[in-house]
Design a protein around this motif. Structure first.
Motif, PDB file in Angstrom:
ATOM      1  N   ARG A  29       9.274  -3.531  -5.980  1.00 15.82           N
ATOM      2  CA  ARG A  29       8.124  -3.537  -6.879  1.00 15.82           C
ATOM      3  C   ARG A  29       7.639  -2.112  -7.147  1.00 15.82           C
ATOM      4  NH1 ARG A  29       3.313  -6.810  -4.565  1.00 15.82           N
ATOM      5  NH2 ARG A  29       4.916  -8.442  -4.722  1.00 15.82           N
ATOM      6  N   VAL A  30       7.489  -1.337  -6.089  1.00 16.68           N
ATOM      7  CA  VAL A  30       6.955   0.018  -6.240  1.00 16.68           C
ATOM      8  C   VAL A  30       7.985   0.956  -6.869  1.00 16.68           C
ATOM      9  CG1 VAL A  30       6.028   2.025  -5.025  1.00 16.68           C
ATOM     10  CG2 VAL A  30       5.346  -0.270  -4.345  1.00 16.68           C
TER      11      VAL A  30
ATOM     12  N   ILE B 159       7.909   0.623 -10.482  1.00 16.36           N
ATOM     13  CA  ILE B 159       6.804   1.361 -11.101  1.00 16.36           C
ATOM     14  C   ILE B 159       7.164   2.836 -11.234  1.00 16.36           C
ATOM     15  CG2 ILE B 159       4.418   2.130 -10.775  1.00 16.36           C
ATOM     16  CD1 ILE B 159       3.867  -0.548  -9.385  1.00 16.36           C
ATOM     17  N   PHE B 160       7.690   3.412 -10.155  1.00 15.78           N
ATOM     18  CA  PHE B 160       8.060   4.830 -10.185  1.00 15.78           C
ATOM     19  C   PHE B 160       9.129   5.104 -11.249  1.00 15.78           C
ATOM     20  CE2 PHE B 160       6.870   5.224  -5.413  1.00 15.78           C
ATOM     21  CZ  PHE B 160       5.538   5.366  -5.751  1.00 15.78           C
ATOM     22  N   ALA B 161      10.084   4.194 -11.374  1.00 18.49           N
ATOM     23  CA  ALA B 161      11.129   4.362 -12.393  1.00 18.49           C
ATOM     24  C   ALA B 161      10.533   4.296 -13.791  1.00 18.49           C
ATOM     25  CB  ALA B 161      12.201   3.292 -12.220  1.00 18.49           C
ATOM     26  N   THR B 162       9.601   3.383 -13.996  1.00 21.70           N
ATOM     27  CA  THR B 162       8.947   3.263 -15.299  1.00 21.70           C
ATOM     28  C   THR B 162       8.197   4.534 -15.660  1.00 21.70           C
ATOM     29  OG1 THR B 162       8.710   0.860 -15.053  1.00 21.70           O
ATOM     30  CG2 THR B 162       7.230   1.945 -16.611  1.00 21.70           C
ATOM     31  N   LEU B 163       7.634   5.204 -14.654  1.00 24.19           N
ATOM     32  CA  LEU B 163       6.897   6.449 -14.892  1.00 24.19           C
ATOM     33  C   LEU B 163       7.820   7.664 -14.984  1.00 24.19           C
ATOM     34  CD1 LEU B 163       3.709   6.018 -12.658  1.00 24.19           C
ATOM     35  CD2 LEU B 163       4.223   5.101 -14.926  1.00 24.19           C
ATOM     36  N   GLY B 164       9.121   7.443 -14.810  1.00 25.41           N
ATOM     37  CA  GLY B 164      10.093   8.522 -15.020  1.00 25.41           C
ATOM     38  C   GLY B 164      10.352   9.399 -13.826  1.00 25.41           C
ATOM     39  N   MET B 165      10.027   8.921 -12.623  1.00 23.36           N
ATOM     40  CA  MET B 165      10.232   9.738 -11.424  1.00 23.36           C
ATOM     41  C   MET B 165      11.673   9.653 -10.921  1.00 23.36           C
ATOM     42  SD  MET B 165       6.861   8.961  -9.132  1.00 23.36           S
ATOM     43  CE  MET B 165       5.236   8.700  -9.873  1.00 23.36           C
TER      44      MET B 165
ATOM     45  N   ASN C 253       4.234  -3.664   4.782  1.00 20.78           N
ATOM     46  CA  ASN C 253       3.490  -3.628   3.524  1.00 20.78           C
ATOM     47  C   ASN C 253       3.096  -2.203   3.130  1.00 20.78           C
ATOM     48  OD1 ASN C 253       2.805  -6.354   4.948  1.00 20.78           O
ATOM     49  ND2 ASN C 253       2.430  -6.729   2.774  1.00 20.78           N
ATOM     50  N   TYR C 254       3.662  -1.215   3.799  1.00 22.43           N
ATOM     51  CA  TYR C 254       3.308   0.189   3.529  1.00 22.43           C
ATOM     52  C   TYR C 254       4.541   0.979   3.103  1.00 22.43           C
ATOM     53  CZ  TYR C 254       2.389   5.115   4.675  1.00 22.43           C
ATOM     54  OH  TYR C 254       2.297   6.485   4.633  1.00 22.43           O
ATOM     55  N   LEU C 255       4.354   1.847   2.100  1.00 25.14           N
ATOM     56  CA  LEU C 255       5.409   2.775   1.681  1.00 25.14           C
ATOM     57  C   LEU C 255       4.834   4.175   1.639  1.00 25.14           C
ATOM     58  CD1 LEU C 255       8.402   2.871   0.619  1.00 25.14           C
ATOM     59  CD2 LEU C 255       7.400   3.007  -1.672  1.00 25.14           C
TER      60      LEU C 255
ATOM     61  N   VAL D 129       0.861  -1.185   0.000  1.00 23.04           N
ATOM     62  CA  VAL D 129       0.000   0.000   0.000  1.00 23.04           C
ATOM     63  C   VAL D 129       0.895   1.233   0.000  1.00 23.04           C
ATOM     64  CG1 VAL D 129      -1.754   1.296   1.273  1.00 23.04           C
ATOM     65  CG2 VAL D 129      -1.815  -1.222   1.264  1.00 23.04           C
ATOM     66  N   VAL D 130       0.657   2.132  -0.946  1.00 19.52           N
ATOM     67  CA  VAL D 130       1.486   3.329  -1.101  1.00 19.52           C
ATOM     68  C   VAL D 130       0.586   4.548  -1.056  1.00 19.52           C
ATOM     69  CG1 VAL D 130       3.259   4.458  -2.493  1.00 19.52           C
ATOM     70  CG2 VAL D 130       2.927   1.979  -2.680  1.00 19.52           C
ATOM     71  N   ASP D 131       0.873   5.493  -0.152  1.00 18.29           N
ATOM     72  CA  ASP D 131       0.087   6.729  -0.170  1.00 18.29           C
ATOM     73  C   ASP D 131       0.873   7.838  -0.848  1.00 18.29           C
ATOM     74  OD1 ASP D 131       0.410   9.339   1.767  1.00 18.29           O
ATOM     75  OD2 ASP D 131       1.640   7.673   2.459  1.00 18.29           O
ATOM     76  N   MET D 132       0.151   8.770  -1.482  1.00 17.03           N
ATOM     77  CA  MET D 132       0.760   9.841  -2.261  1.00 17.03           C
ATOM     78  C   MET D 132       0.562  11.209  -1.620  1.00 17.03           C
ATOM     79  SD  MET D 132       1.951   8.220  -4.892  1.00 17.03           S
ATOM     80  CE  MET D 132       1.790   6.498  -5.351  1.00 17.03           C
ATOM     81  N   GLY D 133       0.258  11.240  -0.333  1.00 19.37           N
ATOM     82  CA  GLY D 133      -0.126  12.488   0.315  1.00 19.37           C
ATOM     83  C   GLY D 133       0.991  13.488   0.491  1.00 19.37           C
ATOM     84  N   SER D 134       0.586  14.734   0.740  1.00 16.58           N
ATOM     85  CA  SER D 134       1.518  15.846   0.881  1.00 16.58           C
ATOM     86  C   SER D 134       2.026  16.015   2.304  1.00 16.58           C
ATOM     87  CB  SER D 134       0.841  17.145   0.414  1.00 16.58           C
ATOM     88  OG  SER D 134       1.749  18.214   0.399  1.00 16.58           O
TER      89      SER D 134
END
Length: 281
Positions: A152-153, A156-162, A109-111, A87-92
């Motif tokens: 794993r996550v 994904i972030f690398a694939t999206l160019g972050m 299980n959290y990032l 589970v990954v949150d994107m909050g500020s």
């Protein structure tokens, strides 16, 4: 891979778009608004609608909802996912969220993540491709996440160019108060000042140019998203406001004293920010 995106707005919708475009995965959308889910399906942002009850089939859960809702929901999300899901949150804000699940049995299980990207718009229609390409993504307490789930996550972030940067939650919240939260408050209050003046001077917006438009752009942001951010990061936001108000008062004092040489010097010194922000859109 089954990827569940909770909150199909600007951030969640843009994540879903890029994942669908760059990865082999089934993207499920979860949202309180059935209208948002229907629009997301219509626009091809998600593959399927889903509910929280289906999270036991998720491999990755990306949470992109207001931070107060994330705080309440996060323990339940961890309860629902299987042992090999993340589970990954994107909050500020990060400190309160990390504390919220610090003792959870599935803390591994959290990032905690915060991609520094976005616009002033909201809703599924605001989702845009490549929103995150070249943008910095702050990761907090990575050492508390299971290594294989990190991989794993981060893949994904690398694939999206972050671009990834690691930071502790307290430092994240302190720094982001200056470079993001304060700028939103400034924009909202400038907009408020001009709107109140416009009540008596109807021609004022006819004189507004691109400088005004760019400065108040953030005032179009969602209050439902930003009020909880200010609440969760209250201590740091108040500190930044005190410093900002002191600088405004000093500028006013120089104006009253007709010390325009000092004003010129202040602005000249601040021009250094051009080199600091070079290349940032």
């Amino acid at each position: 891979m089954n990827i569940f995106v909770i909150g199909i707005g600007l951030i969640g919708g843009s994540l879903a778009l890029d994942i669908k475009a760059n990865m082999t995965a089934v993207v499920y959308g979860v949202d309180q608004s059935e209208v948002n889910l229907d629009k997301a399906l219509e626009l091809g942002i998600i593959d399927k609608k889903a509910t929280l009850e289906e999270l036991d089939t998720a491999d990755v859960v990306l949470v992109a909802i207001p931070v107060d809702a994330t705080e309440q929901l996060l323990p339940d999300l961890l309860d629902r996912v299987h042992d090999d899901a993340i589970v990954v949150d994107m909050g500020s804000t990060k400190e309160l969220l990390c504390r919220k699940v610090a003792e959870h049995p599935k803390r591994r299980n959290y990032l905690a993540a915060h991609p520094i990207a976005g616009t002033e718009f909201s809703g599924p229609e605001a989702a845009i491709p490549n929103l995150f390409r070249g943008k910095t993504n702050i990761i907090c307490e990575v050492e508390k996440t299971a290594f294989k789930l990190q991989e794993r996550v981060l893949g994904i972030f690398a694939t999206l160019g972050m671009r990834i940067r690691y930071m502790d939650p307290a430092s994240h919240d302190r720094h982001i108060a200056y470079v993001s939260h304060l700028s939103h408050i400034s924009s909202f209050m400038l907009g408020k000042t001009v709107i109140e003046k416009e009540k008596n001077e109807k021609d004022i917006f006819d004189m507004a140019g691109s400088g005004f438009a760019s400065t108040v752009r953030l005032a179009k942001s969602s209050p439902a998203m930003w009020t909880p951010i200010f609440q969760q990061n209250k201590k740091n936001v108040l500190e930044t406001l005190e410093e900002y108000i002191a600088n405004l008062q000093e500028f006013k004092n120089l104006m009253e004293a007709d010390d325009f040489l000092a004003i010129h010097k202040e602005m000249e010194n601040t021009n250094h920010i051009k080199s600091i922000l070079k290349g940032i859109v």
